[in-house]
Design an enzyme around this catalytic site. Structure first.
Site, mmCIF file in Angstrom:
data_model
loop_
_atom_site.group_PDB
_atom_site.id
_atom_site.type_symbol
_atom_site.label_atom_id
_atom_site.label_comp_id
_atom_site.label_asym_id
_atom_site.label_seq_id
_atom_site.Cartn_x
_atom_site.Cartn_y
_atom_site.Cartn_z
ATOM 1 N N ASN A 91 0.886 -1.173 -0.091
ATOM 2 C CA ASN A 91 -0.103 -0.061 0.077
ATOM 3 C C ASN A 91 0.911 1.228 -0.046
ATOM 4 O O ASN A 91 0.326 2.236 -0.607
ATOM 5 C CB ASN A 91 -0.901 -0.160 1.184
ATOM 6 C CG ASN A 91 -1.701 1.200 1.316
ATOM 7 O OD1 ASN A 91 -2.596 1.699 0.760
ATOM 8 N ND2 ASN A 91 -1.200 2.211 2.577
ATOM 9 N N TYR A 156 3.334 8.970 -11.353
ATOM 10 C CA TYR A 156 2.152 8.387 -10.487
ATOM 11 C C TYR A 156 1.346 7.631 -11.428
ATOM 12 O O TYR A 156 1.565 6.447 -10.987
ATOM 13 C CB TYR A 156 1.682 9.422 -9.556
ATOM 14 C CG TYR A 156 0.605 8.721 -8.696
ATOM 15 C CD1 TYR A 156 1.082 8.162 -7.593
ATOM 16 C CD2 TYR A 156 -0.560 8.890 -8.975
ATOM 17 C CE1 TYR A 156 0.129 7.825 -6.634
ATOM 18 C CE2 TYR A 156 -1.585 8.388 -7.987
ATOM 19 C CZ TYR A 156 -1.297 7.776 -6.919
ATOM 20 O OH TYR A 156 -1.968 7.258 -6.117
ATOM 21 N N LYS A 160 1.305 3.244 -11.387
ATOM 22 C CA LYS A 160 -0.075 2.451 -11.124
ATOM 23 C C LYS A 160 -0.292 1.674 -12.212
ATOM 24 O O LYS A 160 -0.912 0.448 -12.013
ATOM 25 C CB LYS A 160 -1.058 3.497 -10.415
ATOM 26 C CG LYS A 160 -0.841 4.101 -9.141
ATOM 27 C CD LYS A 160 -0.697 3.253 -8.174
ATOM 28 C CE LYS A 160 -0.310 4.222 -6.864
ATOM 29 N NZ LYS A 160 -0.232 3.134 -5.584
HETATM 30 P P1 NAD Z 1 -0.653 8.534 2.868
HETATM 31 O O1 NAD Z 1 0.397 9.698 2.216
HETATM 32 O O2 NAD Z 1 -1.525 9.111 3.911
HETATM 33 O O3 NAD Z 1 0.108 7.383 3.275
HETATM 34 C C1 NAD Z 1 1.242 6.987 2.801
HETATM 35 C C2 NAD Z 1 1.883 5.720 3.424
HETATM 36 O O4 NAD Z 1 3.068 5.373 2.706
HETATM 37 C C3 NAD Z 1 2.348 5.992 4.941
HETATM 38 O O5 NAD Z 1 2.298 5.145 5.778
HETATM 39 C C4 NAD Z 1 3.562 5.991 4.799
HETATM 40 O O6 NAD Z 1 4.573 5.779 5.840
HETATM 41 C C5 NAD Z 1 4.132 5.280 3.457
HETATM 42 N N1 NAD Z 1 5.309 5.618 2.773
HETATM 43 C C6 NAD Z 1 5.658 6.676 2.101
HETATM 44 N N2 NAD Z 1 6.744 6.934 1.654
HETATM 45 C C7 NAD Z 1 7.282 5.654 2.259
HETATM 46 C C8 NAD Z 1 8.702 5.174 1.795
HETATM 47 N N3 NAD Z 1 9.605 5.810 1.214
HETATM 48 N N4 NAD Z 1 8.945 3.830 2.640
HETATM 49 C C9 NAD Z 1 7.935 3.282 3.135
HETATM 50 N N5 NAD Z 1 6.838 3.646 3.344
HETATM 51 C C10 NAD Z 1 6.643 5.065 2.854
HETATM 52 O O7 NAD Z 1 -1.304 8.035 1.563
HETATM 53 P P2 NAD Z 1 -2.752 7.461 1.397
HETATM 54 O O8 NAD Z 1 -3.446 8.413 0.593
HETATM 55 O O9 NAD Z 1 -3.232 6.703 2.592
HETATM 56 O O10 NAD Z 1 -2.386 6.533 -0.079
HETATM 57 C C11 NAD Z 1 -2.097 5.001 0.247
HETATM 58 C C12 NAD Z 1 -2.091 4.311 -0.994
HETATM 59 O O11 NAD Z 1 -3.268 4.423 -1.768
HETATM 60 C C13 NAD Z 1 -0.939 4.925 -1.991
HETATM 61 O O12 NAD Z 1 -0.318 3.827 -2.856
HETATM 62 C C14 NAD Z 1 -1.694 5.765 -3.052
HETATM 63 O O13 NAD Z 1 -1.012 6.033 -4.121
HETATM 64 C C15 NAD Z 1 -2.969 5.197 -2.958
HETATM 65 N N6 NAD Z 1 -4.245 6.068 -3.295
HETATM 66 C C16 NAD Z 1 -4.481 7.147 -2.603
HETATM 67 C C17 NAD Z 1 -5.709 7.719 -3.106
HETATM 68 C C18 NAD Z 1 -6.162 9.029 -2.398
HETATM 69 O O14 NAD Z 1 -6.935 9.886 -2.633
HETATM 70 N N7 NAD Z 1 -5.684 9.214 -0.993
HETATM 71 C C19 NAD Z 1 -6.185 7.600 -4.257
HETATM 72 C C20 NAD Z 1 -5.697 6.441 -5.158
HETATM 73 C C21 NAD Z 1 -4.666 5.667 -4.645
#
Ligand code: NAD
Length: 248
Positions: A91, A156, A160
């Site tokens: 994730n 990005y 994906k």
């Molecule tokens: P967030 O930024 O709130 O959390 C990101 C997480 O990734 C954190 O737990 C962080 O510790 C971890 N992380 C970041 N850099 C890292 C690194 N270098 N090494 C290890 N861990 C690392 O993000 P989110 O919005 O919860 O997103 C989580 C996933 O969902 C991601 O893959 C994101 O692409 C995907 N996503 C998010 C959304 C959205 O709208 N929030 C939409 C589609 C997909």
């Protein structure tokens, strides 16, 4: 209790969607190792989880996800501590919205490194353990931009799209070992990133979503619970959109 007795690793489990996945997994009976990038954020997440679910069996690590040796060491520790490794959720992810004309190659590499290369490394380490124990589930967090692309920040969506390719191909390669591989493709989800947006922008985004709201991390986490569980025993190679039918 759809995940009773299962053991899961969730990368990027310290906040946002990942934290919601960890919580739902625990509520459904799983033991979970949450992974983050730093000890401080992992400790904070573990503390929060203990406050919200005092009986949770949760532990935390912060390996470099791009380092196969560190990842293997952590996954082996989890397996030794809890007895198996049944579910991996890849994730952790980063995004950047730079214009293509200004996009630095090193920033492109950073996005691909975490969003794609770490998925390969973690999936490989988990698959070796899962094959030996007779099966498992590997789940990836994709995004709705893996279907539509996005008008800036090309690294990005590129990462994906590749995650979807990895998901579908691994499903075909690992099926014979009873390892299912699926992805969830969230739409705009209310994490820190979205909370920081101006109200006006959130209103504009919401207007493009037929269900009339942005997603909550729990909406996304529920899809992961289903795909991780035996309810999805014949589902593999699927990219499940959780986006309110958003059209970008
Ligand atoms: P967030 O930024 O709130 O959390 C990101 C997480 O990734 C954190 O737990 C962080 O510790 C971890 N992380 C970041 N850099 C890292 C690194 N270098 N090494 C290890 N861990 C690392 O993000 P989110 O919005 O919860 O997103 C989580 C996933 O969902 C991601 O893959 C994101 O692409 C995907 N996503 C998010 C959304 C959205 O709208 N929030 C939409 C589609 C997909």
């Amino acid at each position: 209790m759809l995940l009773q007795g299962k053991v899961a690793v969730v990368t990027g489990g310290t906040r946002g969607i990942g934290f919601a996945i960890v919580k739902k997994f625990v509520e459904n009976g799983a033991k979970v190792a949450l992974l983050g990038s730093r000890k401080e954020t992992v400790d904070k997440a573990l503390q929060k989880m203990k406050e919200e679910l005092p009986d949770a069996e949760v532990t935390g690590y912060w390996p470099n996800l791009m380092n196969a040796g560190e990842v293997e060491e952590v996954f082996t520790k989890v397996k030794d501590m809890y007895g198996s490794l049944d579910i991996l959720v890849n994730n952790a992810g980063v995004s950047a919205r730079d214009s293509f004309y200004e996009y630095k190659p090193e920033d492109f590499e950073k996005v691909i490194d975490l969003n794609l290369n770490s998925v390969f490394i973690c999936a490989q380490a988990a698959a070796k353990i899962m094959k030996e124990q007779g099966g498992g589930a590997i789940l990836n967090t994709s995004s709705m931009v893996s279907i539509y692309g996005q008008p800036a920040g090309v690294g990005y969506p590129a990462s994906k799209f590749a995650v979807n390719g990895l998901t579908k191909s691994l499903a075909r390669e690992l099926g014979k070992d009873q390892i299912r591989v699926n992805a969830v493709a969230p739409g705009v989800t209310r994490t820190d990133m979205v909370a920081a947006l101006p109200d006006e922008m959130v209103k504009r985004i919401t207007a493009t979503i037929p269900l009339g709201r942005v997603g909550e991390p729990e909406d996304v986490a529920n899809a992961f619970v289903f795909l991780a569980s035996d309810m999805a025993s014949y589902v593999t190679g699927e990219i499940l959109s959780v986006d309110g039918a958003a059209m970008t």
